[in-house]
Design an enzyme around this catalytic site. Structure first.
Site, short mmCIF file in Angstrom:
data_model
loop_
_atom_site.label_atom_id
_atom_site.label_comp_id
_atom_site.label_asym_id
_atom_site.label_seq_id
_atom_site.Cartn_x
_atom_site.Cartn_y
_atom_site.Cartn_z
N HIS A 37 8.08 6.32 22.69
CA HIS A 37 8.34 7.30 21.64
C HIS A 37 7.70 8.63 22.03
O HIS A 37 6.52 8.87 21.74
CB HIS A 37 7.75 6.82 20.31
CG HIS A 37 8.29 5.50 19.86
ND1 HIS A 37 7.95 4.31 20.46
CD2 HIS A 37 9.14 5.19 18.85
CE1 HIS A 37 8.57 3.31 19.85
NE2 HIS A 37 9.30 3.81 18.87
N HIS A 77 3.29 3.84 17.44
CA HIS A 77 4.36 4.09 18.42
C HIS A 77 4.08 5.36 19.22
O HIS A 77 4.63 5.53 20.30
CB HIS A 77 5.71 4.18 17.72
CG HIS A 77 5.76 5.19 16.61
ND1 HIS A 77 5.43 4.88 15.31
CD2 HIS A 77 6.09 6.50 16.61
CE1 HIS A 77 5.56 5.96 14.56
NE2 HIS A 77 5.96 6.96 15.33
N PRO A 139 2.49 -2.41 13.43
CA PRO A 139 3.14 -2.54 12.13
C PRO A 139 2.71 -1.38 11.22
O PRO A 139 1.53 -1.23 10.92
CB PRO A 139 2.62 -3.88 11.60
CG PRO A 139 2.20 -4.63 12.82
CD PRO A 139 1.69 -3.60 13.77
N ASP A 179 5.70 9.24 8.30
CA ASP A 179 6.52 8.85 7.16
C ASP A 179 6.59 7.34 7.00
O ASP A 179 6.54 6.81 5.89
CB ASP A 179 7.95 9.39 7.32
CG ASP A 179 8.03 10.90 7.20
OD1 ASP A 179 7.30 11.46 6.36
OD2 ASP A 179 8.82 11.51 7.94
N ILE A 211 11.58 13.29 9.93
CA ILE A 211 12.52 12.50 10.72
C ILE A 211 12.04 11.05 10.75
O ILE A 211 10.85 10.79 10.94
CB ILE A 211 12.63 13.04 12.17
CG1 ILE A 211 13.25 14.44 12.18
CG2 ILE A 211 13.44 12.09 13.04
CD1 ILE A 211 14.70 14.49 11.72
N HIS A 285 12.70 10.20 18.90
CA HIS A 285 11.78 9.25 18.29
C HIS A 285 11.55 8.02 19.16
O HIS A 285 10.42 7.77 19.60
CB HIS A 285 12.31 8.82 16.91
CG HIS A 285 11.30 8.15 16.04
ND1 HIS A 285 10.45 7.17 16.49
CD2 HIS A 285 11.02 8.30 14.72
CE1 HIS A 285 9.67 6.76 15.50
NE2 HIS A 285 10.00 7.43 14.42
N SER A 408 -11.78 -16.88 -10.41
CA SER A 408 -11.00 -18.09 -10.12
C SER A 408 -11.27 -18.66 -8.74
O SER A 408 -11.31 -19.87 -8.56
CB SER A 408 -9.51 -17.80 -10.27
OG SER A 408 -9.16 -17.50 -11.60
N GLU A 437 -3.45 -7.36 -2.62
CA GLU A 437 -3.70 -8.28 -1.51
C GLU A 437 -3.36 -7.68 -0.15
O GLU A 437 -4.06 -7.92 0.83
CB GLU A 437 -2.91 -9.59 -1.69
CG GLU A 437 -3.44 -10.52 -2.76
CD GLU A 437 -2.81 -10.27 -4.11
OE1 GLU A 437 -3.05 -11.07 -5.03
OE2 GLU A 437 -2.06 -9.26 -4.24
N PHE A 462 -0.76 -16.51 -2.27
CA PHE A 462 -0.70 -15.07 -2.06
C PHE A 462 -1.11 -14.68 -0.64
O PHE A 462 -1.12 -13.49 -0.30
CB PHE A 462 -1.56 -14.34 -3.08
CG PHE A 462 -1.16 -14.64 -4.51
CD1 PHE A 462 0.12 -15.03 -4.82
CD2 PHE A 462 -2.08 -14.53 -5.54
CE1 PHE A 462 0.50 -15.32 -6.13
CE2 PHE A 462 -1.72 -14.81 -6.85
CZ PHE A 462 -0.43 -15.21 -7.15
N HIS A 486 -6.74 -22.81 -4.93
CA HIS A 486 -5.51 -23.24 -5.59
C HIS A 486 -4.49 -23.59 -4.51
O HIS A 486 -3.44 -23.00 -4.39
CB HIS A 486 -4.97 -22.16 -6.52
CG HIS A 486 -5.92 -21.79 -7.63
ND1 HIS A 486 -7.18 -21.29 -7.41
CD2 HIS A 486 -5.79 -21.87 -8.97
CE1 HIS A 486 -7.79 -21.05 -8.56
NE2 HIS A 486 -6.96 -21.42 -9.54
N HIS A 498 3.47 -20.56 -7.82
CA HIS A 498 2.06 -20.47 -7.45
C HIS A 498 1.60 -21.62 -6.56
O HIS A 498 0.45 -21.62 -6.11
CB HIS A 498 1.19 -20.42 -8.70
CG HIS A 498 1.15 -19.08 -9.36
ND1 HIS A 498 2.28 -18.39 -9.73
CD2 HIS A 498 0.10 -18.28 -9.70
CE1 HIS A 498 1.93 -17.24 -10.30
NE2 HIS A 498 0.62 -17.15 -10.28
N ARG A 545 -8.34 -26.32 -6.42
CA ARG A 545 -8.74 -26.02 -7.80
C ARG A 545 -9.21 -27.28 -8.50
O ARG A 545 -10.16 -27.24 -9.28
CB ARG A 545 -7.58 -25.41 -8.58
CG ARG A 545 -8.01 -24.95 -9.98
CD ARG A 545 -6.87 -24.46 -10.84
NE ARG A 545 -6.02 -25.55 -11.33
CZ ARG A 545 -5.18 -25.42 -12.36
NH1 ARG A 545 -5.05 -24.24 -12.97
NH2 ARG A 545 -4.44 -26.43 -12.75
#
Length: 694
Positions: A37, A77, A139, A179, A211, A285, A408, A437, A462, A486, A498, A545
């Protein structure tokens, strides 16, 4: 100004020459690889130059100096921008343990080997691979998420370890982003958290080039980014031209003078700057410019059109006299200050040294709870909270928090000196990440890279929201600890939304990650003991749990077997079982119950607890064969999760009692009966396995 036109260069001419050297090195690296790039480095070269040459507190001769500013290229990149800076500023190399080495982190040959096998210049920056790369980015959004964790740790270290006259920690965190970063949800969570915490040492520099890879940004992204960040309670500064060094300097100074909130610098730039046919287009790009266009760009820069990887005379020395000298002086002054600190506060200095080397203090595992045999038992999340608190009292830099679930998942540190990390009060060891998270996991990576021993907690289901950051922790080989509670259909009435089914299999598939699912309270103690000794592997601690029995260790195998990932918990009297029952977590007690019934009926059985497949698989063959004798073909695995992966342990004739569909909303006893997690079913399946193995 043509490169060959000058023998004695003025300051502004050196600025221009240095910036264009950054640009052309990036162009040439991408062109030679025919991959990469080029557009962002061409646009951001002056932004990086101004920051590194005049503002970044960084000594190229010591890139792991603890009080250095951190630079994060979240738009990874644009990696050739960072590699060019590492080369031109002559950053020294370090080994994977972050100890200094003599050679340079990036050489000119490394720039020529961009994106090639085993090169120090991979396609996206990688932590522990190239010195001067503070975190692995690729990422989009993860780098800025990490930056919040870096900023949190810097403030925590300052609050805990700075003393009057000894400001040991006062470093800043700078993150370049684009962006793509700001469209990803993780960045929005991270920005919201940073604004709430009022982190004054955090600066994001937004490349507003309008862009994206597909085309103009306004096809998908038309919001007013500055207004959004003002709503997040950030200080927002605008630079109308990325090539204006005076504007850039004022913006960086504005950040340094802002002491009550993070700063976003919005920089208007031209992607592919100087390219007559590709500037301000997505063609600059994600691919090389092409040989003909490269010549035209270099002509625009006043560069020899056929020169490749040219570093004109005076450029390297210019950086030596800039960031090299300035950074060296800053580090030398800090070193002198730290020597005085060690004399006056030797205990604190020892802690910092141990932290930097990922060592544990003396007595780190003293006064741990022990759990007597108890048929009713205790949930492993409950015992986990007790064990965590005991270790945290012994390890001053064990810190962490939860995504609004600490009540919890039992991750609250409750001893008197723990406290809460809050805006303007940064010494607390409990962190409240809110329902974020994605950002929590990403920020935690930054905290761990900063050498704190950090953990986070949430419900196991999660973990899906955290997966990108968990993957990067494993890729970077940093010892983040994830507490997931859990952990099964035992969650009951909350239902399939869940109840984690495929999460264990998914995390077990990830290289470098230790997935630990302890069977009772004493296995929890040993699991935490193992986790805290890791220097490079992240750990997922998967806890229940519902209550699980605490085994009588005078009768059953010692919980210390957790360190080997799997061990014999209960055995046939002669040590020659007809059938092996194996499981993890809450299902081990079900295996024990079935074992007792089978034994009473004259069937020779063995129970194997396998809390960590990854550790078990690392044991030598003789130990693994001792626990799971190859001659015993009748095997039954029991786990309230996907059956995926168990075949490697049960073999072609074994049986697996697991989940082949999502769960349901109902009381736990009804669910266990429906899906076959009962003593009677385990006994019946065991008899089937014995019959079929004959």
């Amino acid at each position: 100004m043509a490169v060959s036109d000058q023998t004695t260069l003025t300051g502004k001419q050196l600025d221009s020459l240095s910036i264009n050297t950054i640009r052309t090195l990036a162009i040439d690296g991408v062109q030679q690889a025919n991959s990469g790039h080029p557009g962002a480095p061409m646009a951001l070269a002056p932004v990086a130059y101004s920051l590194w040459q005049h503002f970044l507190r960084f000594d190229p001769a010591d890139p792991v100096w603890p009080n250095r500013d951190r630079f994060i290229l979240s738009n990874g990149h644009a990696s050739m921008l960072l590699y060019a800076m590492l080369y031109l500023t002559e950053v020294r190399g370090v080994n994977p343990e972050n100890e200094k080495k003599a050679e340079y982190a990036v050489t000119l040959d490394d720039l020529k080997s961009f994106r090639q096998l085993d090169s120090k210049t991979p396609g996206h920056p990688e932590y522990r691979w190239t010195a001067g790369v503070e975190t692995t980015t690729g990422p989009l959004g993860q780098g800025v998420g990490n930056s919040v964790g870096f900023a949190i740790s810097a403030n925590w270290l300052a609050a805990r370890y700075n003393k009057p006259g000894f400001e040991i920690f006062n470093y800043n965190i700078y993150a370049f982003c684009g962006d793509g970063d700001l469209m990803e949800g993780v960045s929005q969570e991270a920005a919201s958290l940073a604004g709430h915490l009022q982190l004054p040492n955090l600066c994001w520099i937004y490349d507003n080039n309008r862009i994206t890879l597909d085309g103009p940004a306004d096809w998908s992204f038309t919001e007013d980014v500055g207004k959004r960040f003002e709503a997040y309670r950030w200080n927002v500064v605008h630079v109308t031209d990325a090539n204006d060094l005076e504007q850039l300097s004022k913006a960086y100074n504005n950040f340094l003078q802002t002491n009550d909130r993070p700063t976003l610098i919005v920089v208007n730039s031209h992607i592919g700057y100087g390219s007559p046919h590709k500037q301000d287009t997505n063609a600059a790009h994600g691919e090389a410019l092409g040989a003909d266009e490269v010549k035209l760009v270099k002509k625009f820069y006043g560069w020899p059109e056929d020169a490749k990887f040219l570093v004109p005379d005076g450029v390297l020395n210019h950086f030596r006299e800039g960031i090299g000298k300035r950074g060296g002086d800053l580090r030398a002054k800090w070193t002198t200050l730290y020597e005085g600190y060690k004399q006056k506060y030797p205990d604190l200095a020892k802690q910092l040294d141990q932290m930097q080397h990922r060592e544990l203090p003396e007595g780190w595992d003293k006064n741990l709870p022990t759990f007597p045999a108890d048929a009713k038992g205790i949930a492993t999340r409950e015992s986990g909270g007790k064990v965590l608190n005991a270790f945290a009292e012994n390890i001053p830099w064990l810190i962490g928090g939860s995504a609004d679930l600490s009540g919890s998942d039992r991750t609250t540190l409750k001893f008197e000196t723990a406290g809460n990390f809050q805006p303007g009060s940064y010494a607390g060891r409990n962190f409240h990440f809110g329902v974020r998270e994605h950002a929590m996991a990403s920020a935690m990576n930054g905290m761990v890279i900063s050498k704190t021993r950090a953990f986070v907690g949430t419900f196991f289901n999660f973990s899906d929201y955290m997966k990108p950051a968990i993957r990067l922790a494993a890729l970077m080989e940093i010892p983040t600890i994830y507490v997931f509670t859990h952990d099964s259909i035992g969650l009951g009435e909350d239902g399939p939304t869940h109840q984690p089914i495929e999460q264990l299999a998914g995390l077990r598939a990830m290289p470098n990650l230790l997935v630990m699912r302890p069977a009772d309270a004493n296995e929890v103690v040993e699991a935490w003991r193992v986790a805290l000794q890791q220097k490079s592997d992240p750990v997922a601690m998967v806890l229940s749990r519902q209550a699980v029995p605490t085994f009588d260790r005078a009768k059953f195998g010692a919980a210390s077997g957790v360190a080997k990932g799997g061990y014999t918990l209960a055995d046939a009297a002669d040590g020659k079982p007809e059938v092996i029952l194996m499981g993890t977590g809450s299902e081990v007690s079900l295996c024990v119950s079935a074992y007792e019934q089978l034994t009473a009926a004259g069937v020779k059985a063995r129970v194997v607890s396998l809390p960590c497949w990854e550790l078990f698989d690392k044991q030598d063959e003789s130990y693994r064969n001792q626990v799971l004798p190859p001659a015993v073909k009748a095997r039954v695995a029991v786990e309230q999760a996907s059956v995926f992966g168990w075949s490697q342990y049960v073999g072609p004739t074994g049986k697996i009692i697991g989940m082949r569909r999502f769960g349901a909303s109902a009381p736990i006893k009804d669910l266990q009966k429906k899906f076959g997690f009962t003593t009677e079913n385990v006994v019946a399946v065991s008899r089937e396995a014995i019959a079929e193995a004959k």
